[in-house]
Design a protein around this motif. Sequence first.
Motif, PDB file in Angstrom:
ATOM      1  N   LEU A 196      -0.780  -6.625   3.125  1.00  0.00           N
ATOM      2  CA  LEU A 196       0.537  -7.119   2.730  1.00  0.00           C
ATOM      3  C   LEU A 196       1.273  -7.733   3.915  1.00  0.00           C
ATOM      4  N   GLU A 197       1.215  -7.077   5.061  1.00  0.00           N
ATOM      5  CA  GLU A 197       1.873  -7.620   6.245  1.00  0.00           C
ATOM      6  C   GLU A 197       1.255  -8.954   6.641  1.00  0.00           C
ATOM      7  N   ALA A 198      -0.073  -9.026   6.589  1.00  0.00           N
ATOM      8  CA  ALA A 198      -0.757 -10.256   6.980  1.00  0.00           C
ATOM      9  C   ALA A 198      -0.349 -11.435   6.113  1.00  0.00           C
ATOM     10  N   ASN A 199       0.089 -11.149   4.890  1.00  0.00           N
ATOM     11  CA  ASN A 199       0.481 -12.214   3.979  1.00  0.00           C
ATOM     12  C   ASN A 199       1.997 -12.319   3.801  1.00  0.00           C
ATOM     13  N   GLY A 200       2.745 -11.647   4.684  1.00  0.00           N
ATOM     14  CA  GLY A 200       4.188 -11.812   4.718  1.00  0.00           C
ATOM     15  C   GLY A 200       4.974 -11.025   3.699  1.00  0.00           C
ATOM     16  N   HIS A 201       4.348 -10.009   3.055  1.00  0.00           N
ATOM     17  CA  HIS A 201       5.045  -9.204   2.041  1.00  0.00           C
ATOM     18  C   HIS A 201       5.519  -7.900   2.693  1.00  0.00           C
ATOM     19  N   PHE A 202       6.591  -8.022   3.469  1.00  0.00           N
ATOM     20  CA  PHE A 202       7.001  -6.937   4.343  1.00  0.00           C
ATOM     21  C   PHE A 202       7.558  -5.737   3.584  1.00  0.00           C
ATOM     22  N   GLU A 203       8.356  -5.983   2.549  1.00  0.00           N
ATOM     23  CA  GLU A 203       8.976  -4.867   1.830  1.00  0.00           C
ATOM     24  C   GLU A 203       7.929  -3.953   1.208  1.00  0.00           C
ATOM     25  N   GLN A 204       6.912  -4.553   0.602  1.00  0.00           N
ATOM     26  CA  GLN A 204       5.887  -3.738  -0.044  1.00  0.00           C
ATOM     27  C   GLN A 204       4.982  -3.073   0.987  1.00  0.00           C
ATOM     28  N   ALA A 205       4.774  -3.724   2.130  1.00  0.00           N
ATOM     29  CA  ALA A 205       4.027  -3.084   3.219  1.00  0.00           C
ATOM     30  C   ALA A 205       4.784  -1.859   3.728  1.00  0.00           C
ATOM     31  N   ILE A 206       6.093  -1.982   3.835  1.00  0.00           N
ATOM     32  CA  ILE A 206       6.917  -0.836   4.249  1.00  0.00           C
ATOM     33  C   ILE A 206       6.754   0.310   3.260  1.00  0.00           C
ATOM     34  N   GLY A 207       6.714  -0.019   1.954  1.00  0.00           N
ATOM     35  CA  GLY A 207       6.524   1.022   0.940  1.00  0.00           C
ATOM     36  C   GLY A 207       5.234   1.792   1.146  1.00  0.00           C
ATOM     37  N   CYS A 208       4.162   1.076   1.501  1.00  0.00           N
ATOM     38  CA  CYS A 208       2.876   1.746   1.750  1.00  0.00           C
ATOM     39  C   CYS A 208       2.976   2.673   2.958  1.00  0.00           C
ATOM     40  N   TRP A 209       3.580   2.183   4.039  1.00  0.00           N
ATOM     41  CA  TRP A 209       3.691   3.017   5.244  1.00  0.00           C
ATOM     42  C   TRP A 209       4.586   4.229   4.990  1.00  0.00           C
ATOM     43  N   ARG A 210       5.600   4.077   4.162  1.00  0.00           N
ATOM     44  CA  ARG A 210       6.462   5.218   3.870  1.00  0.00           C
ATOM     45  C   ARG A 210       5.728   6.289   3.065  1.00  0.00           C
ATOM     46  N   ARG A 211       4.782   5.865   2.236  1.00  0.00           N
ATOM     47  CA  ARG A 211       3.967   6.858   1.524  1.00  0.00           C
ATOM     48  C   ARG A 211       3.081   7.618   2.508  1.00  0.00           C
ATOM     49  N   VAL A 212       2.624   6.926   3.557  1.00  0.00           N
ATOM     50  CA  VAL A 212       1.859   7.620   4.605  1.00  0.00           C
ATOM     51  C   VAL A 212       2.753   8.652   5.289  1.00  0.00           C
ATOM     52  N   LEU A 213       3.994   8.251   5.584  1.00  0.00           N
ATOM     53  CA  LEU A 213       4.919   9.163   6.256  1.00  0.00           C
ATOM     54  C   LEU A 213       5.296  10.365   5.399  1.00  0.00           C
ATOM     55  N   GLN A 214       5.286  10.203   4.088  1.00  0.00           N
ATOM     56  CA  GLN A 214       5.582  11.335   3.217  1.00  0.00           C
ATOM     57  C   GLN A 214       4.564  12.452   3.398  1.00  0.00           C
ATOM     58  N   ARG A 215       3.322  12.061   3.634  1.00  0.00           N
ATOM     59  CA  ARG A 215       2.259  13.049   3.838  1.00  0.00           C
ATOM     60  C   ARG A 215       2.105  13.431   5.304  1.00  0.00           C
ATOM     61  N   LYS A 216       2.427  12.488   6.191  1.00  0.00           N
ATOM     62  CA  LYS A 216       2.286  12.737   7.633  1.00  0.00           C
ATOM     63  C   LYS A 216       3.578  12.312   8.323  1.00  0.00           C
ATOM     64  N   PRO A 217       4.606  13.149   8.283  1.00  0.00           N
ATOM     65  CA  PRO A 217       5.926  12.764   8.809  1.00  0.00           C
ATOM     66  C   PRO A 217       5.922  12.396  10.287  1.00  0.00           C
ATOM     67  N   HIS A 218       4.939  12.864  11.044  1.00  0.00           N
ATOM     68  CA  HIS A 218       4.918  12.612  12.486  1.00  0.00           C
ATOM     69  C   HIS A 218       3.898  11.545  12.879  1.00  0.00           C
ATOM     70  N   ASP A 219       3.423  10.788  11.912  1.00  0.00           N
ATOM     71  CA  ASP A 219       2.438   9.748  12.202  1.00  0.00           C
ATOM     72  C   ASP A 219       3.111   8.616  12.982  1.00  0.00           C
ATOM     73  N   GLU A 220       2.737   8.456  14.253  1.00  0.00           N
ATOM     74  CA  GLU A 220       3.402   7.492  15.122  1.00  0.00           C
ATOM     75  C   GLU A 220       3.114   6.058  14.696  1.00  0.00           C
ATOM     76  N   GLU A 221       1.883   5.793  14.270  1.00  0.00           N
ATOM     77  CA  GLU A 221       1.543   4.431  13.844  1.00  0.00           C
ATOM     78  C   GLU A 221       2.387   4.017  12.648  1.00  0.00           C
ATOM     79  N   ALA A 222       2.534   4.918  11.676  1.00  0.00           N
ATOM     80  CA  ALA A 222       3.321   4.614  10.481  1.00  0.00           C
ATOM     81  C   ALA A 222       4.791   4.420  10.838  1.00  0.00           C
ATOM     82  N   ARG A 223       5.300   5.255  11.709  1.00  0.00           N
ATOM     83  CA  ARG A 223       6.716   5.146  12.095  1.00  0.00           C
ATOM     84  C   ARG A 223       6.982   3.808  12.775  1.00  0.00           C
ATOM     85  N   ARG A 224       6.097   3.426  13.704  1.00  0.00           N
ATOM     86  CA  ARG A 224       6.281   2.153  14.399  1.00  0.00           C
ATOM     87  C   ARG A 224       6.154   0.979  13.437  1.00  0.00           C
ATOM     88  N   ALA A 225       5.231   1.109  12.482  1.00  0.00           N
ATOM     89  CA  ALA A 225       5.030   0.021  11.528  1.00  0.00           C
ATOM     90  C   ALA A 225       6.269  -0.191  10.661  1.00  0.00           C
TER      91      ALA A 225
END
Length: 517
Positions: A196-225
């Motif tokens: 999604l990020e590669a194709n410029g769909h930032f809002e939906q990419a953020i949604g995916c990373w936030r689902r990662v954070l829901q399961r892994k609140p301290h995931d540094e890669e997800a937080r930075r993304a």
Amino acid sequence: MAPDPFISPESGSQSAEEAPNGLVERSTQTPGVAGGGKDVYGIGSLPTAVQHRLVQVQEHAKRSFEKGDHEYAHALFAQCVAEAPCSLVFLQHFRANLTARAKTQKKSSGFSSLRGMSSGGRSAIAKAASKGEWLEAFRLGCESLRKSIDDTGALTALADACGELGHVECQLYYLRWALDVAPADDEVNRRAAAALEANGHFEQAIGCWRRVLQRKPHDEEARRAVSRLSVEQTIDEGGYNPQLLGPNGATGDIVPPRVASRARPGDQPAETPVERLDEPTLRDAIDAAPTDHVAYLDLANLFYAEGRLHDAERLLARCLKRMEGTEEQHLVVRDRLETTHLERLRRALDEANRKKQTDQTRASTELAAEALEAFNQADLEVHAARVKREPGNPRRQYELALRLKRVGKRREAITAFQAARADKSRVAEVQIHLGECFQHIEQFKLAMSSYEAAIRASENGDPEVRKLGLFRAGVLAMGLKDLETAEKWLTELAAIDFSYRNVGERLDKIAQLRHKK
């Protein structure tokens, strides 16, 4: 690109409509392209004879579906998907049939199909794709999904294959399918976010990373993304104007190497414009020689000049995966990709800072801070990777050391600065940086030794570097109560430039301290 490029599982929206017979159709469908109508199947790039055949297979498959013969329909739909992985309509029909087949099996057996990620199916698909055996890769994928419609391993592998081929609609559709199956799956969300990020769909990419954070609140890669993509989204929605950052703007532009090389002095009159290839010509050149990196670089330069940095990044990433050539040529492309990525983040940072100055709101201030963090992190990662590739290159070591120092990682910076001393042209400058790092971690003797080495190295060099070395050594000596050494270095500095910082006041302070004794 589809009108609705990717929809997260929560929204339930689709880019197509459900037909009465249960098959998913595009709402604007007309007779098939092979019959002279619009290219509703998205297969216009295939030979005409292949188009005719696949349309006939597709129509036969639809009739089998309507009769409830889902096994035979699957074989036909799978043939269409494998031979035309570019067709979203074929893929939608393929999934609709599998869904109906799974419901029939569930009713007859009383058990639902097993869900999960099949590493075996995924690896087989990836292996075929790595060899360029695309037909075999998609055939394997269709067979894996016949065994389990919920095989997220096969779905993500097929998405990767579509991404390699540039079939973005189908890539995102496979990923949507995988998220429908496993909306909380960590790997699926990461893969979807990247696409999604590669194709410029930032809002939906953020949604995916936030689902990662829901399961892994301290995931540094997800937080930075999330932080980085929030900046990208804001800049994108704000209508970023690349002209503001052109040659006369805040950051300037990099002259494309191949364009610059065509304009050597004496080659042509100054007023004669440099010949530039257009996008269609360069795309044709890439299609003709997909493993040759030259046309990729020229097209990336064109995108860069037009401010299309996302497009340039995607193109260079694809080049790295496909190109053949020497290790040196791979390094050239990789360096260009990294430079383009950093320039995109730098421009986003400049835009965020302008927005902060104009709006002067808390939101714009936070945006600027996030943009700065995103740029600094990416800048550090890029230069760390470059040092890893060329550990013996002192210039690379110096650039990494500067960035480590900037983000407060001074102990790591010391190691890199020490390696950078091999570059004799900047020994004095490096020694000052070393002294500052040692002083910050309270290694004062090492700091003084570095400052004094900088003074010696700058004797016939840059006067500004020499003045800074003298000032740093004098101030540190004062802090250590070594008044004799402090007076020595600050007096030498005053003799060169009495107006430098507050050197006169410091010499007066030394005199007062001596008088008190």
